[in-house]
Design a protein around this motif. Structure first.
Motif, PDB file in Angstrom:
ATOM      1  N   VAL B  76      34.284  33.307  49.156  1.00 47.39           N
ATOM      2  CA  VAL B  76      34.850  32.286  50.022  1.00 47.39           C
ATOM      3  C   VAL B  76      36.315  32.616  50.219  1.00 47.39           C
ATOM      4  O   VAL B  76      37.031  32.870  49.255  1.00 47.39           O
ATOM      5  CB  VAL B  76      34.695  30.914  49.340  1.00 47.39           C
ATOM      6  N   PHE B  97      45.303  42.676  47.681  1.00 48.81           N
ATOM      7  CA  PHE B  97      44.941  42.144  46.356  1.00 48.81           C
ATOM      8  C   PHE B  97      43.431  42.040  46.134  1.00 48.81           C
ATOM      9  O   PHE B  97      42.892  42.536  45.151  1.00 48.81           O
ATOM     10  CB  PHE B  97      45.589  40.766  46.152  1.00 48.81           C
ATOM     11  N   GLY B  98      42.762  41.400  47.092  1.00 48.13           N
ATOM     12  CA  GLY B  98      41.325  41.177  46.940  1.00 48.13           C
ATOM     13  C   GLY B  98      40.532  42.471  46.815  1.00 48.13           C
ATOM     14  O   GLY B  98      39.479  42.509  46.178  1.00 48.13           O
ATOM     15  N   LYS B 102      38.667  44.411  42.783  1.00 48.18           N
ATOM     16  CA  LYS B 102      37.224  44.641  42.728  1.00 48.18           C
ATOM     17  C   LYS B 102      36.883  45.562  41.558  1.00 48.18           C
ATOM     18  O   LYS B 102      37.695  46.399  41.167  1.00 48.18           O
ATOM     19  CB  LYS B 102      36.745  45.292  44.021  1.00 48.18           C
ATOM     20  N   ARG B 149      44.951  37.947  54.067  1.00 50.50           N
ATOM     21  CA  ARG B 149      44.599  38.174  52.671  1.00 50.50           C
ATOM     22  C   ARG B 149      43.209  37.624  52.379  1.00 50.50           C
ATOM     23  O   ARG B 149      42.400  38.264  51.708  1.00 50.50           O
ATOM     24  CB  ARG B 149      45.637  37.499  51.770  1.00 50.50           C
ATOM     25  N   ALA B 150      42.934  36.420  52.911  1.00 50.43           N
ATOM     26  CA  ALA B 150      41.626  35.811  52.675  1.00 50.43           C
ATOM     27  C   ALA B 150      40.518  36.616  53.358  1.00 50.43           C
ATOM     28  O   ALA B 150      39.415  36.726  52.842  1.00 50.43           O
ATOM     29  CB  ALA B 150      41.628  34.369  53.176  1.00 50.43           C
ATOM     30  N   VAL B 153      38.607  40.326  51.845  1.00 48.37           N
ATOM     31  CA  VAL B 153      37.411  40.488  51.016  1.00 48.37           C
ATOM     32  C   VAL B 153      36.132  40.193  51.797  1.00 48.37           C
ATOM     33  O   VAL B 153      35.064  40.046  51.223  1.00 48.37           O
ATOM     34  CB  VAL B 153      37.477  39.583  49.759  1.00 48.37           C
TER      35      VAL B 153
END
Lengths: 289, 356
Positions: B76, B97-98, B102, B149-150, B153
């Motif tokens: 999400v 970052f995302g 991992k 950023r969101a 991913v």
């Protein structure tokens, strides 16, 4: 016009001179002069006497012991401080205010009382005394005792420094890290720790200064065994009581130097913290594009 | 990916934040949770994201129960009101970052991370800011970076908590349209929380109006605006044009239509300020009122009138206002073009009933 403005905005010249004089005089007599006196007395008999006093095996052992205690205590302080501050700043739970009070306890209790308390717990007649004696473990009048009381005395510093910092930063960045798939450790390592590093260092510096300088509590549990359980502050007192002024002040000068280094480090860290804070609070530039 | 919310309830101590919320969000839809502050909309969003747990009820992602799926595994994307950018990382590292966190097996290679982050920064039109730090960006830029950023991913669902709340009006309008375009390009389900009805009506496919932990109405922007299900929705979705008068019975006659139940039962009528006609001559069934104040606000002219002890707001176009040439203290007649009548709630009904 200009003259009148100045008169309205500023105190009269004589009052300014008086206030400044009182302030600077206080600084000189109570802070600078004693520090100066330590070094003057230490070098009173010349360089060689100073070097000789420091090279004394008992003095060297005291310095070594003081550093050893700090080395044991600081990592614990870091772990405890970060854990406590984390829990208090980022979570709500029952007994939170009690925990905050408990963290402040070592600040509120007299160090001598702290020493006595641990004497009562680990001493020969104490709570665990017989059991420890039966297993041949020495706590009181030995290194473990000194470390334990120093831990107790210095435990609040890091937590106290971090709690307001972490509270101000909130937990949104951590939540963002989690929603991006970070594990708990990755979140701590990559987001939390970099955000608190200067505050953490500041707390460690304060804790270190206290760990090396602590007298009262250590005095009670150390037993003053020369060359074995004498920390630097205790050693200074013993030498002074033996009228060995050069020795006492030479040892004291080492402590004073440690203090100066601490202050310097503290200033640098404070400067860095302020710079980062002002960067965070900087006004937003005008909307572009 | 579709989101199904079934009977969600949440309390904080004695405060009921959410009560029996059920909602279905099909794949690809952009849904607005709209309501006043404290209505539970942010709590609902955080429950969907897994940052808060519901006391009762279920959240299903694509038909699968999500209760035991940790926030980090929900895929999400969450965008915070105050951006929550990592302040010690550059813009590039924030977006990366995302990908960097991992697990090694699925983590893309450094070159791949580079190209993906650059592509995302291009998407939000901020690739020229890659080396800056969040503190060096404006609010609108920060929020676009937070979005990039969101999105890095490749979330299945995008959740936005008052994404434009902290921005000034002009930037907000621009970002709104931009978000709408972005959503259409990405083909994901998005839910955003807002207290700004204009924002909800403009951007969303569907609007969920919430109040005091409950859903008041679910519908398309046009539905909730033109046929509000409850008095609350009527009042909340009025923009500044909202006009609510608590006149009983009489209003129904003014409109020459009788609400169900007739004049014996108390009712509350709602009329938008731009749905009232002002005339200088008496109207059949019209309401007599005195002009109190006339303000020109942008394209509208707002007229405040007094009828008995009640204050009535009317909005006219500039042309109409010029023709009418209203002056303070003037006696005029009002007639609503459109009104909506609701049965007055419990207590008022008794009082009103005896009064008429």
């Amino acid at each position: 016009m200009n003259g009148r403005l100045r008169r309205v905005n500023a105190e009269p010249r004589w009052l300014r001179a008086l206030l400044l004089g009182v302030g600077l005089g206080f600084l000189f007599f109570f802070l600078a002069l004693p520090l100066l006196a330590v070094f003057v007395e230490a070098f009173a008999a010349g360089w060689t006497a100073y070097a000789g006093a420091l090279n004394d095996p008992e003095t060297r052992s005291a310095i070594g012991l003081t550093l050893l205690v700090a080395l044991f205590v600081l990592p614990f302080n870091v772990v405890f401080g970060v854990a406590a501050a984390w829990a208090i700043a980022k979570f709500d739970f029952r007994g939170k205010s009690l925990l905050i009070t408990l963290i402040d306890l070592p600040f509120a209790v007299s160090p001598v009382v702290v020493g006595l308390v641990f004497l009562l717990i680990f001493g020969a007649q104490g709570l665990f005394g017989p059991w420890l004696a039966a297993h041949d473990i020495k706590v009181v009048f030995a290194l473990p005792g000194i470390i334990i009381v120093t831990l107790f005395i210095t435990s609040p510093f890091v937590a106290r420094e971090l709690i307001p910092l972490m509270q101000a930063q909130g937990k949104e960045e951590e939540e963002a890290a989690l929603s991006l798939g970070a594990s708990a450790w990755q979140m701590f390592r990559r987001v939390t720790l970099p955000n608190i590093k200067w505050g953490l260092l500041y707390g460690v510096i304060l804790a270190n200064a206290r760990a090396m300088g602590e007298f009262g509590a250590v005095s009670v549990v150390s037993g003053h065994i020369r060359g074995e359980t004498n920390t630097l502050p205790l050693h200074v007192e013993i030498l002074y009581n033996e009228y060995n002024a050069v020795g006492a002040f030479a040892s004291a000068s080492v402590l004073a130097l440690l203090a100066l280094v601490t202050l310097l480090a503290k200033t640098v860290v404070e400067w860095r913290m302020r710079r980062e804070n002002s960067m965070l609070l900087a006004d937003l530039p005008a909307e572009e594009s | 990916m579709s989101i199904e919310i079934r009977g969600i309830g949440k309390r904080f101590g004695n405060f009921v934040a959410l009560e029996d919320i059920s909602l279905h969000i099909p794949t690809g839809e952009l849904v607005a949770l709209l309501g006043p502050s404290g209505c539970g909309k942010t709590t609902l969003l955080r429950i969907i994201a897994g940052m808060e747990t519901a006391d009762v009820g279920q959240v299903l992602f694509a038909g699968e129960e999500a209760a035991h799926v940790h926030a980090r595994d929900r895929k999400v994307g969450f965008v915070f009101q105050h951006y929550a950018l990592f302040r010690h990382m550059s813009v590039f590292e924030n977006v990366a970052f995302g990908l960097r966190v991992k697990a090694r097996k699925v983590r893309p290679a450094e070159a791949e991370i580079r190209s993906r982050v650059t592509a995302l920064l291009k998407l939000v039109q901020l690739d020229w800011l890659a080396d800056r730090y969040p503190s060096q960006l404006s609010g609108g830029q920060r929020q676009r970076i937070a979005l990039a950023r969101a999105l890095a991913v490749e979330p299945r669902v995008l959740l936005l908590d008052e994404p434009f709340g902290a921005l000034d009006t002009r930037v907000r309008k621009e970002l709104r349209r931009w978000l709408r375009r972005l959503h259409d390009e990405m083909q994901i389900s998005s839910v955003f929380v807002t207290h700004d009805q204009e924002e909800a009506l403009e951007v969303a496919d569907r609007v969920v109006v919430m109040n005091q932990g409950r859903i008041e109405q679910i519908g398309s922007p046009d539905e909730v605006y033109s046929s509000p299900a409850t008095p609350f929705v009527y009042q909340f979705l009025g923009n500044v044009n909202v006009f609510h008068s608590r006149v009983h019975g009489a209003w129904a006659e003014v409109a020459a239509e009788r609400p169900e139940g007739g004049p014996e039962s108390a009712v509350t009528a709602f009329v938008r300020p731009h749905d009232i006609e002002i005339e200088h001559h008496p109207l059949t069934g019209g309401l007599e009122a005195t002009v109190q104040e006339v303000h020109a606000i942008g394209p509208w002219v707002r007229v405040e009138l007094a009828h008995a002890s009640e204050l009535i707001e009317v909005e006219l176009t500039r042309e109409r206002a010029t023709i009418l040439a209203l002056a303070e203290g003037q006696l005029v007649w009002l007639k609503p073009r459109q009104l909506r009548v609701f049965a007055a709630p419990g207590k008022t009904m008794e009082e009103g009933g005896s009064g008429i």
